[in-house]
Motif scaffolding. Sequence first.
Motif, short mmCIF file in Angstrom:
data_model
loop_
_atom_site.label_atom_id
_atom_site.label_comp_id
_atom_site.label_asym_id
_atom_site.label_seq_id
_atom_site.Cartn_x
_atom_site.Cartn_y
_atom_site.Cartn_z
N ASN A 1 5.28 54.46 6.52
CA ASN A 1 4.25 54.87 5.57
C ASN A 1 4.87 55.32 4.26
O ASN A 1 5.82 56.10 4.23
N GLY A 2 4.32 54.82 3.15
CA GLY A 2 4.76 55.25 1.84
C GLY A 2 6.00 54.55 1.32
O GLY A 2 6.43 54.80 0.20
N GLN A 3 6.58 53.64 2.13
CA GLN A 3 7.74 52.89 1.66
C GLN A 3 7.28 51.74 0.75
O GLN A 3 6.11 51.36 0.73
N SER A 4 8.22 51.19 0.00
CA SER A 4 7.87 50.06 -0.87
C SER A 4 7.33 48.89 -0.05
O SER A 4 6.47 48.14 -0.52
N THR A 5 7.81 48.74 1.19
CA THR A 5 7.35 47.66 2.06
C THR A 5 5.89 47.82 2.45
O THR A 5 5.21 46.85 2.78
N HIS A 6 5.40 49.05 2.41
CA HIS A 6 3.99 49.36 2.69
C HIS A 6 3.14 49.11 1.44
O HIS A 6 2.18 48.34 1.46
N LEU A 7 3.52 49.75 0.33
CA LEU A 7 2.67 49.71 -0.87
C LEU A 7 2.72 48.36 -1.58
O LEU A 7 1.74 47.98 -2.24
N ALA A 8 3.81 47.62 -1.46
CA ALA A 8 3.86 46.28 -2.06
C ALA A 8 2.80 45.39 -1.41
O ALA A 8 2.16 44.58 -2.08
#
Length: 334
Positions: free
Chosen positions: A171-178
């Motif tokens: 949660n909240g990693q670039s892999t999530h938000l991208a």
Amino acid sequence: MHAFRSSSLHHHRRRLLAALGTAACLAAAAPAGQAQGYPNKPVRLVVAYPPGGATDIVAHVLAQKLSEQTGQQFIVDNRPGAGGNTGAEWAARSAPDGYTLVLATTAHAISPALFKNLGYKLDKDFAPVSQLTSGPLVIVVHPGLPANDVTELIALAKARPGVLNFASSGNGQSTHLAAELFASMAGVKMTHIPYKGSAPALTDVMGGQAQLMFDTILSAMPQVKAGKLKALAVTSAKRSGAAPELPTVAESGLPGYEAIAWNGLLAPAGTPPEVIARLNAELKKALALPEVKDRFEAQGFAAAWNTPEAFDDFMNAQVKKWAQVVQVSGATLD
């Protein structure tokens, strides 16, 4: 989301950082002794993630070069937890003397919008030193998924609202938000499955428990080359030197899309300006080395030195960008 910083604070920090930028230029041309003997003991580089990941590799490459350049040991200290926030909070509370530094990532620019009770404030508890790297993520899908490019992936997601599961490294990693940015721009609904790191997430995409993932080139491309995953596109505005055969998301079905993963160096707020300047000057030298550039490109990154002022502006823009993505997408800590 409150403003990243007040207008008066912004102007004060800009004046301070402009002075630091000038000091960095002077430090680059001046004898090392003019930084009041810094460093004269080992320096700790805090990595807020487990060993072996992209940020950890960047830290180890730079630790070696900084040690060689300064004659003092730079030691990588892994302090994972809470999506990178455990290590950042610990570093923020460390003595502002230049002997504890932390590698910031895209996740640290996302966290202010996603976490309600962070134990630190990115804009108040840290002094920017320099950006270190910049690189794209890559969209990878299970080989059996009937989508061979971004346009087909969007069409599939529209035909099956909420059915496609995307994995992330947390949660909240670039892999999530991208992926959330992709979904909101494409007008599709996908289901997020957070994992504790890229390795277990990719394993489940390969196994079919999740259908796709936005991940770093470092983690994903070996599995693509082994035929265990299918790569569709990179998330940067331009194609990546590490995977030039892959189109960008923007050129292959979603104009205007861009999401990058980056690393930067921060010191605790209150660290002396001459120490910041010395570090910035040493990073400028290290990041210009061909062997460092080549090592980073092999990981899917480009070296990206800048002044403390420019890095501050960059982080401010990143915080605003990802706050909008969190708001528009409705991303939550599920």
